[in-house]
Write an enzyme that holds these catalytic residues in place. Sequence first.
Site, PDB file in Angstrom:
ATOM      1  N   MET A   1       0.843  -1.184   0.000  1.00 25.81           N
ATOM      2  CA  MET A   1       0.000   0.000   0.000  1.00 25.81           C
ATOM      3  C   MET A   1       0.872   1.225   0.000  1.00 25.81           C
ATOM      4  SD  MET A   1      -1.554  -0.338   3.825  1.00 25.81           S
ATOM      5  CE  MET A   1      -1.711   1.234   4.537  1.00 25.81           C
ATOM      6  N   HIS A 277      -9.061   3.941  -5.724  1.00 28.51           N
ATOM      7  CA  HIS A 277      -8.771   5.324  -5.336  1.00 28.51           C
ATOM      8  C   HIS A 277      -9.619   6.308  -6.141  1.00 28.51           C
ATOM      9  CE1 HIS A 277      -5.419   4.380  -2.664  1.00 28.51           C
ATOM     10  NE2 HIS A 277      -5.016   3.498  -3.552  1.00 28.51           N
ATOM     11  N   ASP A 340      -2.847   0.837  -8.346  1.00 24.55           N
ATOM     12  CA  ASP A 340      -2.488   0.190  -7.091  1.00 24.55           C
ATOM     13  C   ASP A 340      -3.713   0.016  -6.198  1.00 24.55           C
ATOM     14  OD1 ASP A 340      -2.665   3.021  -6.755  1.00 24.55           O
ATOM     15  OD2 ASP A 340      -1.904   2.715  -4.726  1.00 24.55           O
ATOM     16  N   GLU A 341      -3.588  -0.843  -5.218  1.00 24.15           N
ATOM     17  CA  GLU A 341      -4.566  -1.003  -4.142  1.00 24.15           C
ATOM     18  C   GLU A 341      -6.007  -1.081  -4.646  1.00 24.15           C
ATOM     19  OE1 GLU A 341      -2.153   0.974  -0.430  1.00 24.15           O
ATOM     20  OE2 GLU A 341      -3.269   2.334  -1.733  1.00 24.15           O
ATOM     21  N   ALA A 342      -6.200  -1.792  -5.747  1.00 25.76           N
ATOM     22  CA  ALA A 342      -7.549  -1.961  -6.301  1.00 25.76           C
ATOM     23  C   ALA A 342      -8.216  -3.147  -5.603  1.00 25.76           C
ATOM     24  CB  ALA A 342      -7.471  -2.174  -7.811  1.00 25.76           C
TER      25      ALA A 342
END
Length: 785
Positions: A1, A277, A340-342
């Site tokens: 993360m 995000h 990222d961070e999906a």
Amino acid sequence: MHRRARQVLLVSAVAVVTAAGFAWIGAATPADAAPVSLQSVVPVPVSAQPAAGVTYTLPAAATIQTPTGSPAATAVGSYLADLLRPSTGYALPVTTTSGTPTSGIALLLSGADPSVGSEGYQLDVTAALVTVRAQTPAGLFHGVQTLRQLLPAAVEARTVQPGPWELAGGRIVDYPRYGYRGAMLDVSRHFFGVDVVKRYLDEISQYKINTLHLHLSDDQGWRIVVDAWPRLATVGGSTQVGGGAGGYYTKAQYTDLVAYAAARHITIVPEIDMPGHTNAALASYAELNCNNTAPPLYTGTSVGFSSLCVGKEITYTFVQQVLAELAALTPGPYLHIGGDEANSTSDADYRTFMNRIQPFVGNAGKTVMGWHQLGQADHTPGRIAQYWGTTTSDADLSAAVSKGAKVVMSPANKAYLDMKYTNQTPLGLSWAGLIEVQTAYNWDPATLLTNVPASAILGVEAPMWSETLTKLADIEFMAFPRLPALAELAWSPQSARNWDAFKTRLGAQGPRWTAQGINFYRSPQVPWATPPATGRIEAESYSSQSGVQIVADAAANGGNRVGYIENGDWIGFSGVNPTGKTGFTARVSSGGNGGAVQIRTGSATGPLLGTATVANTGGWGNYTDVTTTINSGSGPLYLVFTGTGSLFDIDSFALTGTAPPATRVEAESYSSQSGVQIVADAAANGGNRVGYIENGDWIGFSGVNPTGKTGFTARVSSGGNGGAVQIRTGSATGPLLGTATVANTGGWGNYTDVTTTISTGSGPLYLVFTGTGSLFDIDSFALTP
């Protein structure tokens, strides 16, 4: 993360020890010191050859000469003139020439060493002429940054300073290791206006950074106007972490930023983070949600809960239009699409989404850049994967590289500028670990990762996430001094990098940052150049307190004040002793009732030395000094605040008088060492001690000279066998001036002073530790007349 201090030389001033390090208040270092060494530059050059006995002195009638027919080179000349005029007071006209100048400063696009390439430069300094040669205007600009560092630190002041303005003679040939040398600023969690971003561009360009990555969208805010989707800015940009107005850039403002960056040879890389995000976008347009219901705006800091609706065709219309408009505003080669961070997008949907949108980037004439999870999707030509992990291997990154991607290195546990320096750092996060300056510096981008060849590394980027950052002073505090460390990582050859040499060069940057007004962290790992001896102590450097809070404040010296003060609150300073002092001055502000500062010793109820009255100063942030005389006293200083209602804030204070105690030098402020370690210790003056001492270990102090001194005192503790401190000069085996014996003090952390007389000597001071078994710790020492 991916979202989530202090060197003191022996001077007569009062040192300021904050939780973040030393903070000194004062003007720039005078320009009357010896010329700066060619080897003192950050980043360290590829080659520096001094010319013994040669010095160039900038005359008042000097001109800056650039080649005829190159407006870009002339722009670099104008940049240099704008930099030098305020501090020198010289006119420094910028002229063009088709020949070879013989005096002044010349910026030329011919004659450089062939090795300098597209961004490097050759700098020659003779007694009559300073010449920067390069193959491109970017190379000239980078050469100007080196020239700037070779002038005295006072050149950074914005008012006229005394000269002379001298440069050491010699030649530098320099060029970058990596073509991508970046910084990233998150303007989504907290929004930062155009002026703040421009200031950051000015600051990072000094260290030859050539890319600024702007994180323009996230769950908390959308920060760029998109004509096809106007509610992204007006709704999605209307808040930020913790609430507040948020904000966004108009297209004209974004274009202005791009141009401002380009004038400093910095490329803007805009990021629209997808498919996660994205709450700000989803809150702006219900139709982007799978359930056609817009979620509320989000002001927290959690991640991974939002996702664009992969199965809806309108999603791809949205993405294509957003990227097309952004590409049209962005002359640089890259569009960053996040990735990222999906966590709320399935693996299959993630691949489907990324494979659909990557061609939109190419169709807009740009190259795809994304976080390294992008390796899960198909490759596109030239794609760049930005690695933000904390391990030395990653399957997604390896997949991206195997498909042909290049890599920008941003390992979170080494390059994230929003990570705390220490547990006491008042800003930042720590999920990726604590990152002191040495941690940021001591790694090699080419060898950190397994299964990623050195040939795949495009460069290095230092991200700055803004969950805890709200103003320029916060950004500066977290970036400096780590960003210059990472800049050297990206620019200088690995063979030229060495921590012990770097920390000395880095310490010499401190007076430059002070002159520029940069709010930087004075890491105890760095031997900071001697600060101005003004004796101000930052109020937030207290060692104990009751009731108060530290508040970030750009108008405060050091970027912080002590606020939220109520009747009976107090702050204590274990390392500040009023012995020999007769006066007290404090910088305060009040929009309330005011009150009084009681100056006490020993404790918050200890002997009262004096009281300074504080009136309403015309508003919070409107600072003024209050003063009072104080009686003689000894022991730790305490400031006790009294009054009714809303009192006042305190920024800094000073004790005044004609008989200050012998200046203590913090042991951890050494400039060289063997074997020891710096250890955080709340009981130590300044919050650190030197420990893990074994027989034969030593610490050296390049700026401490025992000339004229006859005594030595050290504050030590021992739960072991004790030992001895040898006081030497010149080196750890140099002349022995005296020896102080250390016995078991009754336990580690139980401090006492040991003293001895010393013989006369000169040169840098070295303390050498001897004994058997477990020895002792040393907190601070003093040389006495």
